[in-house]
Scaffold this motif. Sequence first.
Motif, short mmCIF file in Angstrom:
data_model
loop_
_atom_site.label_atom_id
_atom_site.label_comp_id
_atom_site.label_asym_id
_atom_site.label_seq_id
_atom_site.Cartn_x
_atom_site.Cartn_y
_atom_site.Cartn_z
N THR A 18 -46.17 15.62 82.78
CA THR A 18 -46.51 15.64 81.37
C THR A 18 -45.91 16.85 80.68
O THR A 18 -45.69 17.89 81.30
CB THR A 18 -48.04 15.63 81.18
OG1 THR A 18 -48.60 16.74 81.88
CG2 THR A 18 -48.65 14.35 81.70
N LYS A 92 -52.77 14.44 79.11
CA LYS A 92 -52.44 13.98 80.47
C LYS A 92 -53.01 12.60 80.74
O LYS A 92 -52.25 11.69 81.10
CB LYS A 92 -52.89 14.98 81.53
CG LYS A 92 -52.42 14.56 82.92
CD LYS A 92 -52.71 15.60 83.96
CE LYS A 92 -51.51 16.52 84.04
NZ LYS A 92 -51.61 17.47 85.15
N VAL A 96 -50.53 8.97 80.86
CA VAL A 96 -50.46 8.05 82.00
C VAL A 96 -50.88 6.65 81.56
O VAL A 96 -50.23 5.66 81.88
CB VAL A 96 -51.31 8.55 83.18
CG1 VAL A 96 -51.35 7.52 84.30
CG2 VAL A 96 -50.76 9.89 83.69
N MET A 112 -47.76 12.44 90.45
CA MET A 112 -48.04 13.12 89.18
C MET A 112 -47.92 14.62 89.38
O MET A 112 -48.62 15.19 90.21
CB MET A 112 -49.45 12.76 88.73
CG MET A 112 -49.86 13.38 87.45
SD MET A 112 -49.44 12.23 86.16
CE MET A 112 -49.69 13.25 84.75
#
Length: 144
Positions: A18, A92, A96, A112
């Motif tokens: 991210t 975050k 996703v 991740m």
Amino acid sequence: MAPTPSDAAPATLHTVFTSECHNPQFDWFATGVYRSHRESGIRGRITRLLACSEAEQAKYPKANLEIGPTFIHRNMRDDPLVDEKGYPSYNKPYSVMAWLAATKINEDYVLMLDADMVMRQPIEPTSLGARRGNVVSAEYTYLY
């Protein structure tokens, strides 16, 4: 006849991390993540999940978008959907969720990362205990 573990193809992996477009430091981080991904020998695709409002996108340099594969989503930092102002942690989970909703994932696993991480060697998710229904994470002893 089912393949034995030694005959099985290695798990496929899609790496995501991210980032936010309002802070140029994230572009430096992204450069490091992309390069370490390439040089570590990790197989599979990588995507930056970039939080960026429409106003921020209008000012964001095109060259910074071309650092590597990027999925842009709305920035939840000051989004009217969120009751708190200036709280970036919603980005975050939202990134996703938005990425999974918009993208067809062909890989077996998703890795991740945080934007300031680098990879030094290939990662094999199953050797870490990852499997369907079982998430694997680093230990963060400061979190309760």
